[in-house]
Write a protein that holds these residues in place. Structure first.
Motif, PDB file in Angstrom:
ATOM      1  N   ASN A 116       0.819  -1.224   0.000  1.00 26.10           N
ATOM      2  CA  ASN A 116       0.000   0.000   0.000  1.00 26.10           C
ATOM      3  C   ASN A 116       0.845   1.264   0.000  1.00 26.10           C
ATOM      4  N   ARG A 117       2.187   1.132  -0.109  1.00 19.03           N
ATOM      5  CA  ARG A 117       3.068   2.292  -0.044  1.00 19.03           C
ATOM      6  C   ARG A 117       3.671   2.634  -1.400  1.00 19.03           C
ATOM      7  N   LEU A 118       4.100   1.591  -2.106  1.00 23.39           N
ATOM      8  CA  LEU A 118       4.761   1.783  -3.396  1.00 23.39           C
ATOM      9  C   LEU A 118       4.635   0.499  -4.198  1.00 23.39           C
ATOM     10  N   TYR A 128      11.401   4.070 -12.231  1.00 26.04           N
ATOM     11  CA  TYR A 128      10.686   4.198 -10.959  1.00 26.04           C
ATOM     12  C   TYR A 128      11.610   3.852  -9.796  1.00 26.04           C
ATOM     13  N   HIS A 174      -3.906   3.881  -5.540  1.00 25.66           N
ATOM     14  CA  HIS A 174      -3.334   5.221  -5.319  1.00 25.66           C
ATOM     15  C   HIS A 174      -1.824   5.252  -5.500  1.00 25.66           C
ATOM     16  N   VAL A 175      -1.165   4.071  -5.396  1.00 24.90           N
ATOM     17  CA  VAL A 175       0.287   4.006  -5.599  1.00 24.90           C
ATOM     18  C   VAL A 175       0.634   4.446  -7.017  1.00 24.90           C
ATOM     19  N   GLN A 177      -1.559   6.280  -8.975  1.00 27.21           N
ATOM     20  CA  GLN A 177      -2.125   7.605  -9.161  1.00 27.21           C
ATOM     21  C   GLN A 177      -1.212   8.702  -8.620  1.00 27.21           C
ATOM     22  N   ARG A 178      -0.306   8.365  -7.725  1.00 27.36           N
ATOM     23  CA  ARG A 178       0.611   9.355  -7.167  1.00 27.36           C
ATOM     24  C   ARG A 178       1.568   9.899  -8.221  1.00 27.36           C
ATOM     25  N   ARG A 179       1.831   9.111  -9.271  1.00 28.54           N
ATOM     26  CA  ARG A 179       2.723   9.515 -10.371  1.00 28.54           C
ATOM     27  C   ARG A 179       4.131   9.826  -9.868  1.00 28.54           C
ATOM     28  N   THR A 180       4.654   8.948  -9.045  1.00 27.67           N
ATOM     29  CA  THR A 180       6.019   9.101  -8.519  1.00 27.67           C
ATOM     30  C   THR A 180       7.026   9.221  -9.663  1.00 27.67           C
ATOM     31  N   THR A 186       5.936   7.369 -14.704  1.00 23.90           N
ATOM     32  CA  THR A 186       4.716   6.616 -14.436  1.00 23.90           C
ATOM     33  C   THR A 186       4.255   5.858 -15.668  1.00 23.90           C
TER      34      THR A 186
END
Length: 281
Positions: A116-118, A128, A174-175, A177-180, A186
């Motif tokens: 749930n973090r990355l 990435y 959401h990992v 969707q964050r677009r890291t 991404t």
């Protein structure tokens, strides 16, 4: 709850010197050549892929214990490989507290990961992963980033090289969707995940943001099954990792993971959502 925890001796997130691994690899190579084997003819005898043998001899991969035991027998190494193995405890690019789990990964017949973090390391694209290492605090040097990147990309070869191992991943929407790392990183990441999850032994599910409550709210879960059908679990924290072998604890994690599978999107729907996210970039 009883838990078996990795020793905290010399715990660090920093890449460590790989001299001991290179030394082990050189010793192994010498015994292999002495016995008259090429890497290709030798690999089936120890039941590992030739590329794994090459990585071990180059000091780029930590040798699993079972590899050392088989090598000793096949090469009649007089205990020299086992002796060298005792000092091969520093794998470049892998944190000390992660190595026990990484060693078991080499032999696992099934791996289950909820994150749930990355994006899990086995699914990360190079861009990435580089973004994550570049943002680490305290900062890593360029050489440390490269060492960690090589180790991470090397681990990913398991997905293609071990078609009989089942890999299951559940990742929070959401990992992505964050677009890291930005739009380009991404886009590359989603393309990479879509490609990897085409493999028949890799199952990928997204936990949609619309699911406001689910069984994984206590944090990430990693479960692993050995060829002897033993199960182990691993939980990673900020500066340490916990290796769990207690059957009762693992039973709880199994129940949670099974529930997560039923609450997440199906693999087909997960791919469709990823493709829509990709198109929206």
């Amino acid at each position: 709850m009883t838990e078996s925890t990795i020793s905290n001796d010399s715990i660090t997130n920093e890449p460590e010197p790989s001299g001991s691994l290179k030394a082990f690899g050189a010793v192994h190579k010498a015994f292999r050549k002495r016995a008259g084997y090429t890497q290709e003819t030798y690999a089936p005898l120890v039941r590992f892929h030739p590329s794994t043998v090459a990585s071990i001899e180059q000091g780029r991969r930590f040798p699993p214990r079972v590899f050392v035991e088989r090598a000793e027998e096949v090469l009649d190494a007089f205990g020299a490989l086992k002796a060298a193995y005792k000092y091969a405890g520093r794998e470049e690019g892998l944190a000390s507290w992660f190595r026990r789990w990484a060693e078991l990964e080499e032999l696992a017949i099934s791996l289950c990961t909820y994150e749930n973090r990355l994006v899990p390391g086995l699914l990360q694209s190079e861009g990435y992963a580089r973004t994550l290492f570049g943002a680490r605090v305290p900062l890593l040097t360029d050489s440390q980033i490269e060492a960690q990147l090589v180790a991470r990309m090397e681990r990913q070869r398991m997905l293609a090289e071990r078609p009989n191992t089942v890999f299951s991943f559940i990742v929070e929407e959401h990992v992505f969707q964050r677009r890291t790392g930005g739009v380009d990183v991404t886009r590359e990441l989603i393309d990479h995940v879509l490609e990897v999850t085409e493999l028949r032994n890799v199952e990928f599910q997204l936990m949609p943001m619309a699911r406001d409550i689910h069984a994984g709210l206590n944090g990430p879960i990693q479960l692993l099954e050995t060829p002897e059908n033993e199960w182990f679990a691993y939980c990673e924290g900020q500066e340490s990792g916990q290796f769990i072998s207690d059957p009762k604890s693992i039973s709880v994690l199994h129940m949670r993971y099974a529930k997560l599978r039923s609450q997440a999107l199906t693999p087909d729907d997960s791919r469709s959502l990823l493709e829509r996210m990709r198109g929206a970039l």
